[in-house]
Design a protein around this motif. Sequence first.
Motif, short mmCIF file in Angstrom:
data_model
loop_
_atom_site.label_atom_id
_atom_site.label_comp_id
_atom_site.label_asym_id
_atom_site.label_seq_id
_atom_site.Cartn_x
_atom_site.Cartn_y
_atom_site.Cartn_z
N ALA A 180 21.62 57.29 29.71
CA ALA A 180 20.73 57.05 28.53
C ALA A 180 19.59 57.51 28.67
O ALA A 180 18.79 58.03 27.85
N GLN A 181 19.18 57.25 29.87
CA GLN A 181 17.59 57.95 30.18
C GLN A 181 17.72 59.51 30.16
O GLN A 181 16.54 59.77 29.29
N MET A 182 18.47 60.29 30.35
CA MET A 182 18.46 61.83 30.10
C MET A 182 18.54 61.87 28.53
O MET A 182 17.70 62.70 28.25
N VAL A 183 19.34 61.37 27.76
CA VAL A 183 19.53 61.27 26.31
C VAL A 183 18.07 60.89 25.77
O VAL A 183 17.61 61.79 24.89
N CYS A 184 17.41 60.03 26.31
CA CYS A 184 16.06 59.83 25.75
C CYS A 184 15.13 60.76 25.87
O CYS A 184 14.22 61.06 25.35
N ARG A 185 15.14 61.47 27.14
CA ARG A 185 14.24 62.56 27.55
C ARG A 185 14.24 63.69 26.62
O ARG A 185 13.38 64.57 26.19
N GLN A 186 15.53 64.04 26.07
CA GLN A 186 15.77 65.19 25.21
C GLN A 186 15.30 64.89 24.07
O GLN A 186 15.38 65.63 23.27
N ASN A 187 15.48 63.53 23.50
CA ASN A 187 15.17 63.28 22.13
C ASN A 187 14.40 61.92 22.21
O ASN A 187 14.83 61.02 21.69
N PRO A 188 13.23 62.04 22.46
CA PRO A 188 12.64 60.61 22.56
C PRO A 188 12.06 60.02 21.25
O PRO A 188 11.67 58.81 21.25
N GLU A 189 11.90 60.92 20.31
CA GLU A 189 11.37 60.27 18.80
C GLU A 189 12.07 59.13 18.24
O GLU A 189 11.10 58.11 18.06
N PRO A 190 13.27 59.10 18.26
CA PRO A 190 13.76 58.02 17.55
C PRO A 190 13.47 56.67 18.26
O PRO A 190 13.22 55.45 17.97
N VAL A 191 13.35 56.67 19.77
CA VAL A 191 13.49 55.67 20.56
C VAL A 191 12.00 55.18 20.33
O VAL A 191 11.52 53.98 20.38
N VAL A 192 10.86 56.04 20.20
CA VAL A 192 9.20 55.60 20.24
C VAL A 192 9.16 54.91 18.79
O VAL A 192 8.45 54.02 18.64
N ASP A 193 9.92 55.52 17.63
CA ASP A 193 9.77 55.14 16.63
C ASP A 193 10.35 53.67 16.21
O ASP A 193 9.80 52.66 15.87
N TRP A 194 11.50 53.49 16.91
CA TRP A 194 12.20 52.18 17.05
C TRP A 194 11.09 51.18 17.66
O TRP A 194 10.96 49.84 17.26
N ILE A 195 10.46 51.80 18.65
CA ILE A 195 9.58 50.76 19.61
C ILE A 195 8.07 50.25 18.81
O ILE A 195 8.19 49.05 18.56
N LEU A 196 7.79 51.10 18.02
CA LEU A 196 6.75 51.04 17.21
C LEU A 196 7.07 50.05 16.01
O LEU A 196 6.36 49.10 15.55
N THR A 197 8.22 50.16 15.36
CA THR A 197 8.63 49.37 14.42
C THR A 197 8.80 47.76 14.97
O THR A 197 8.61 46.73 14.39
N GLU A 198 9.55 47.63 16.04
CA GLU A 198 9.82 46.39 16.88
C GLU A 198 8.26 45.91 16.96
O GLU A 198 8.25 44.61 16.87
N GLU A 199 7.29 46.51 17.47
CA GLU A 199 6.09 46.15 17.68
C GLU A 199 5.49 45.72 16.53
O GLU A 199 4.81 44.44 16.40
N ALA A 200 5.53 46.39 15.35
CA ALA A 200 4.79 45.94 14.17
C ALA A 200 5.56 44.61 13.68
O ALA A 200 4.70 43.74 13.10
N THR A 201 6.92 44.68 13.67
CA THR A 201 7.58 43.43 13.18
C THR A 201 7.10 42.04 14.00
O THR A 201 6.65 41.01 13.41
N ALA A 202 6.91 42.27 15.47
CA ALA A 202 6.60 41.13 16.29
C ALA A 202 5.11 40.67 15.82
O ALA A 202 4.89 39.72 15.77
N LEU A 203 4.33 41.75 15.82
CA LEU A 203 2.75 41.42 15.38
C LEU A 203 2.77 40.75 14.15
O LEU A 203 1.86 39.73 13.84
N ARG A 204 3.55 41.15 13.03
CA ARG A 204 3.56 40.36 11.80
C ARG A 204 3.87 39.13 11.90
O ARG A 204 3.49 38.19 11.35
N SER A 205 4.92 38.87 12.60
CA SER A 205 5.48 37.36 13.01
C SER A 205 4.53 36.52 13.75
O SER A 205 4.24 35.39 13.22
#
Length: 196
Positions: free
Chosen positions: A164-189
Amino acid sequence: MNIDDTDEDPCVGQEWAYRLTAGSPSKRVSVLAVERTGRKFRVQIRFLDGPASGKEENVPRSRLRVPWEEVAAFDAPMAAWKRLEAEPIDRTESSALWTVLELLVPDQVAELFLTSVDDALVVHDQAQLEVLTGEPMSSLKESLSWEEFEGKPCFTPLASITIAQMVCRQNPEPVVDWILTEEATALRSQNAAVND
């Protein structure tokens, strides 16, 4: 394997592989009697080897897994599952692993087991996994713990994290987008709770 590991039923005089539980070692037993009462199916057995040799028990049919002559073929995958269990991961790692695979790895390429060994990754399309990890399968198999099941490589939970770490290194953008979305949701809550 499930409770009905064979379609064959034990008969008096046969030798069968007995397992107290699915993870217990197979023990050779002789069938002394077969008892069917309604839906209940019990078997009177005698242990043939080890410290319990000669001991007799009346057990559920489900504990007799396969005829003794088939025990080697039955025990091999069970032993492989045990080897996969030897490298577990914790809940946090498991959650991260599931998230990455859901975001980046299609089920037709690889998927996680939910039964015998939680978080063990079975690979369906080795060529595509090479593309996703940026590593040849030969390198993954050489450096990570795995077993073969039904002709497919199956990696331990700890090895699955590495993949999974290797896959993330090859394609990090979707994971970063997911983290930002989760962070925004938590902040709104959090802000909604403060304002209430």
